[in-house]
Design a protein around this motif. Sequence first.
Motif, PDB file in Angstrom:
ATOM      1  N   GLY A 106       0.897  -0.871   0.099  1.00  0.00           N
ATOM      2  CA  GLY A 106      -0.281  -0.058  -0.069  1.00  0.00           C
ATOM      3  C   GLY A 106       0.610   1.115  -0.035  1.00  0.00           C
ATOM      4  N   GLU A 107       1.633   1.299   1.091  1.00  0.00           N
ATOM      5  CA  GLU A 107       3.328   2.306   0.451  1.00  0.00           C
ATOM      6  C   GLU A 107       3.424   3.152  -0.800  1.00  0.00           C
ATOM      7  OE1 GLU A 107       6.687   3.735   3.055  1.00  0.00           O
ATOM      8  OE2 GLU A 107       6.039   2.019   3.675  1.00  0.00           O
ATOM      9  N   TRP A 108       3.612   1.449  -1.244  1.00  0.00           N
ATOM     10  CA  TRP A 108       4.552   1.731  -2.561  1.00  0.00           C
ATOM     11  C   TRP A 108       3.186   2.341  -3.544  1.00  0.00           C
ATOM     12  CZ3 TRP A 108       6.649  -2.806  -5.800  1.00  0.00           C
ATOM     13  CH2 TRP A 108       7.765  -2.831  -6.669  1.00  0.00           C
ATOM     14  N   LEU A 109       2.340   1.999  -3.670  1.00  0.00           N
ATOM     15  CA  LEU A 109       1.019   2.013  -4.235  1.00  0.00           C
ATOM     16  C   LEU A 109       0.792   3.600  -4.113  1.00  0.00           C
ATOM     17  CD1 LEU A 109      -1.024   1.502  -6.410  1.00  0.00           C
ATOM     18  CD2 LEU A 109      -2.945   0.625  -4.717  1.00  0.00           C
ATOM     19  N   THR A 110       0.761   3.805  -2.817  1.00  0.00           N
ATOM     20  CA  THR A 110       0.642   5.213  -2.108  1.00  0.00           C
ATOM     21  C   THR A 110       1.312   6.232  -3.150  1.00  0.00           C
ATOM     22  OG1 THR A 110      -0.844   4.723  -0.697  1.00  0.00           O
ATOM     23  CG2 THR A 110      -0.048   7.985  -1.026  1.00  0.00           C
ATOM     24  N   HIS A 111       2.742   5.907  -2.917  1.00  0.00           N
ATOM     25  CA  HIS A 111       3.892   6.787  -3.820  1.00  0.00           C
ATOM     26  C   HIS A 111       3.550   6.707  -5.817  1.00  0.00           C
ATOM     27  CE1 HIS A 111       7.223   8.493  -4.859  1.00  0.00           C
ATOM     28  NE2 HIS A 111       8.039   7.612  -5.315  1.00  0.00           N
ATOM     29  N   ALA A 112       3.878   5.854  -6.039  1.00  0.00           N
ATOM     30  CA  ALA A 112       3.056   5.447  -6.892  1.00  0.00           C
ATOM     31  C   ALA A 112       1.816   6.604  -8.232  1.00  0.00           C
ATOM     32  CB  ALA A 112       2.697   4.003  -7.936  1.00  0.00           C
ATOM     33  N   MET A 113       0.874   6.238  -7.037  1.00  0.00           N
ATOM     34  CA  MET A 113      -0.722   6.787  -7.600  1.00  0.00           C
ATOM     35  C   MET A 113      -0.116   9.061  -7.521  1.00  0.00           C
ATOM     36  SD  MET A 113      -3.803   5.478  -5.841  1.00  0.00           S
ATOM     37  CE  MET A 113      -4.457   6.550  -6.877  1.00  0.00           C
ATOM     38  N   ARG A 114       1.077   9.228  -5.762  1.00  0.00           N
ATOM     39  CA  ARG A 114       1.819  10.536  -6.595  1.00  0.00           C
ATOM     40  C   ARG A 114       2.120  11.214  -7.307  1.00  0.00           C
ATOM     41  NH1 ARG A 114       2.153  10.486  -0.267  1.00  0.00           N
ATOM     42  NH2 ARG A 114       0.283  10.490   0.847  1.00  0.00           N
ATOM     43  N   ARG A 115       3.144  10.099  -7.952  1.00  0.00           N
ATOM     44  CA  ARG A 115       3.866  10.180  -9.415  1.00  0.00           C
ATOM     45  C   ARG A 115       3.314  10.481 -10.234  1.00  0.00           C
ATOM     46  NH1 ARG A 115       7.784   5.210 -10.104  1.00  0.00           N
ATOM     47  NH2 ARG A 115       7.204   6.223 -11.827  1.00  0.00           N
ATOM     48  N   ALA A 116       2.270   9.390  -9.998  1.00  0.00           N
ATOM     49  CA  ALA A 116       1.632   9.218 -11.394  1.00  0.00           C
ATOM     50  C   ALA A 116       0.498  10.523 -12.124  1.00  0.00           C
ATOM     51  CB  ALA A 116       0.202   8.547 -11.343  1.00  0.00           C
ATOM     52  N   ARG A 117       0.358  11.482 -11.432  1.00  0.00           N
ATOM     53  CA  ARG A 117      -0.184  12.796 -10.854  1.00  0.00           C
ATOM     54  C   ARG A 117       0.739  14.013 -11.843  1.00  0.00           C
ATOM     55  NH1 ARG A 117      -2.812  16.627  -6.535  1.00  0.00           N
ATOM     56  NH2 ARG A 117      -4.735  17.765  -7.331  1.00  0.00           N
ATOM     57  N   ALA A 118       1.608  13.287 -11.833  1.00  0.00           N
ATOM     58  CA  ALA A 118       2.663  14.463 -12.331  1.00  0.00           C
ATOM     59  C   ALA A 118       2.444  14.352 -14.651  1.00  0.00           C
ATOM     60  CB  ALA A 118       4.284  13.672 -12.476  1.00  0.00           C
ATOM     61  N   ASN A 119       1.204  13.587 -14.757  1.00  0.00           N
ATOM     62  CA  ASN A 119       1.593  12.791 -16.319  1.00  0.00           C
ATOM     63  C   ASN A 119       0.186  14.171 -16.227  1.00  0.00           C
ATOM     64  OD1 ASN A 119       3.738  10.930 -16.857  1.00  0.00           O
ATOM     65  ND2 ASN A 119       2.330   8.953 -16.156  1.00  0.00           N
ATOM     66  N   PRO A 120       0.700  14.488 -17.224  1.00  0.00           N
ATOM     67  CA  PRO A 120      -1.225  15.054 -18.019  1.00  0.00           C
ATOM     68  C   PRO A 120      -2.475  14.240 -17.597  1.00  0.00           C
ATOM     69  CG  PRO A 120       0.371  14.744 -20.223  1.00  0.00           C
ATOM     70  CD  PRO A 120       0.978  13.752 -19.307  1.00  0.00           C
ATOM     71  N   ALA A 121      -3.427  15.258 -17.370  1.00  0.00           N
ATOM     72  CA  ALA A 121      -4.574  15.320 -16.804  1.00  0.00           C
ATOM     73  C   ALA A 121      -5.336  13.882 -18.342  1.00  0.00           C
ATOM     74  CB  ALA A 121      -5.449  15.951 -16.463  1.00  0.00           C
ATOM     75  N   GLY A 122      -6.073  12.713 -17.972  1.00  0.00           N
ATOM     76  CA  GLY A 122      -6.075  11.993 -18.837  1.00  0.00           C
ATOM     77  C   GLY A 122      -5.267  10.653 -18.588  1.00  0.00           C
ATOM     78  N   GLU A 123      -3.859  10.782 -18.430  1.00  0.00           N
ATOM     79  CA  GLU A 123      -2.535  10.389 -18.541  1.00  0.00           C
ATOM     80  C   GLU A 123      -2.499   9.197 -17.792  1.00  0.00           C
ATOM     81  OE1 GLU A 123       0.043  10.749 -22.086  1.00  0.00           O
ATOM     82  OE2 GLU A 123      -1.460  12.663 -22.168  1.00  0.00           O
ATOM     83  N   ARG A 124      -3.118   9.108 -16.524  1.00  0.00           N
ATOM     84  CA  ARG A 124      -2.262   8.491 -14.906  1.00  0.00           C
ATOM     85  C   ARG A 124      -3.247   7.742 -14.759  1.00  0.00           C
ATOM     86  NH1 ARG A 124      -4.038  15.083 -12.728  1.00  0.00           N
ATOM     87  NH2 ARG A 124      -2.597  16.653 -13.532  1.00  0.00           N
TER      88      ARG A 124
END
Length: 422
Positions: free
Chosen positions: A359-377
């Motif tokens: 869960g800690e790894w996934l939470t970090h991954a989701m925050r990283r994904a926010r750096a991508n453009p909207a719709g590509e997260r």
Amino acid sequence: MKAPSGAPWRDKPSWSRKLWAALRRAARSGWQANATSCLYDCYVDNALGHYPQAEFVPIATNAPPATDVRLIAYYLPQYHPIPENDEWWGKGFTDWRNVARAFPVFDGHYQPRLPGELGYYDLRIPEIMRRQVDIARLYGISAFCFHFYWFGGRRLLEGPLDHYLETADLDLPFCLCWANETWSRRWSGREQDVLLVQRHSGEDDIAVIRGLDKYFRDPRYLRIGGKPVLTIYRAGLFVDLKATIARWRREMERLGYPGIYLIATSAFDFAGHEDFGFDALSEFPPHGVRTPDIESSLSVSHIRVGGRIRSYADVMTAEKAKLTGSGVIHPGVMPSWDNSARRPTSAQIYHGSTPGLYGEWLTHAMRRARANPAGERLVFINAWNEWGEGAYLEPDLRYGYAYLEASAAAIRDYAASSAGAA
């Protein structure tokens, strides 16, 4: 001494310690017969075991909120017999045959992994996929990414995917990952024995897109900017990758689509996705993971002759600290990884996974994904049901729904942090 083939060992914190202590005593005393007796006693102890375990988490009642980051879980359609596997591995073979034969090779090794609610399921039974969809939706999984097998027009393991396509009320979005590699006897340790060859060509580039057209047109198919999403597992195997991607884009336009959203995985150290014309790269752990081998710190059975054992906690820490490359990169996570079911004496094992670490790894991954453009997260999870690799979100008898609950908790944490940052 080998464990009985297919024995349903119980994963309880005490049983493996009992087994290895008994075997060590037997070895010191020279009682080979007594060692066999110890294995039998452990088998009986397992059969009489009680569930749930202390780590067991029951099923949830409420789904997490929707967010701008979508969790995509890879889906293996292997759990039904096909003629090719009957010929290569024996009548009625599915991956469950491997899963059931797994056994521990060191103290504390979590094997075998016993399925929970869904049991040793057969994907020819329609209710199974319906229940998988219900569970996935309950825990906030946004889509399944089905592994797709195509060999110059010959398809394998297509039954579950085609059933999904034909059953419109399976209301979870889906996409495809072309597992575009040659099949060989890697599971048995004889990689030189080729079962089915993958040959890429210009003609096949067009043929595969036309073969995928019926899936792309389904309203549930995952799209980004109106473009169907297609993942390529081993992009490095194409003869002229740039030319292949150009053909695919032209053919998609001819078929009336606004384009195609192409993702390459990072498997086998593939990089430079932008240079070849891909829209994005998706991480595909355990590929690309670089952490120390911890096998020397463990009391490992003499039957183990290869492979590596790494710490899952080390992996999670390293993944959180690594630098992100250029372009659109979809983070990838794995709940666990241990392919002992397929390579009993030479497995790659990531020891010590827990729902909390995942869960800690996934939470970090989701925050990283926010750096991508909207719709590509997107975040890709390896996997929904790779039981033979020890990589699955589906409930098992030890943890129940704990890994799914950790996924939902990560979604809630991300939603809360995003609302606070807005």
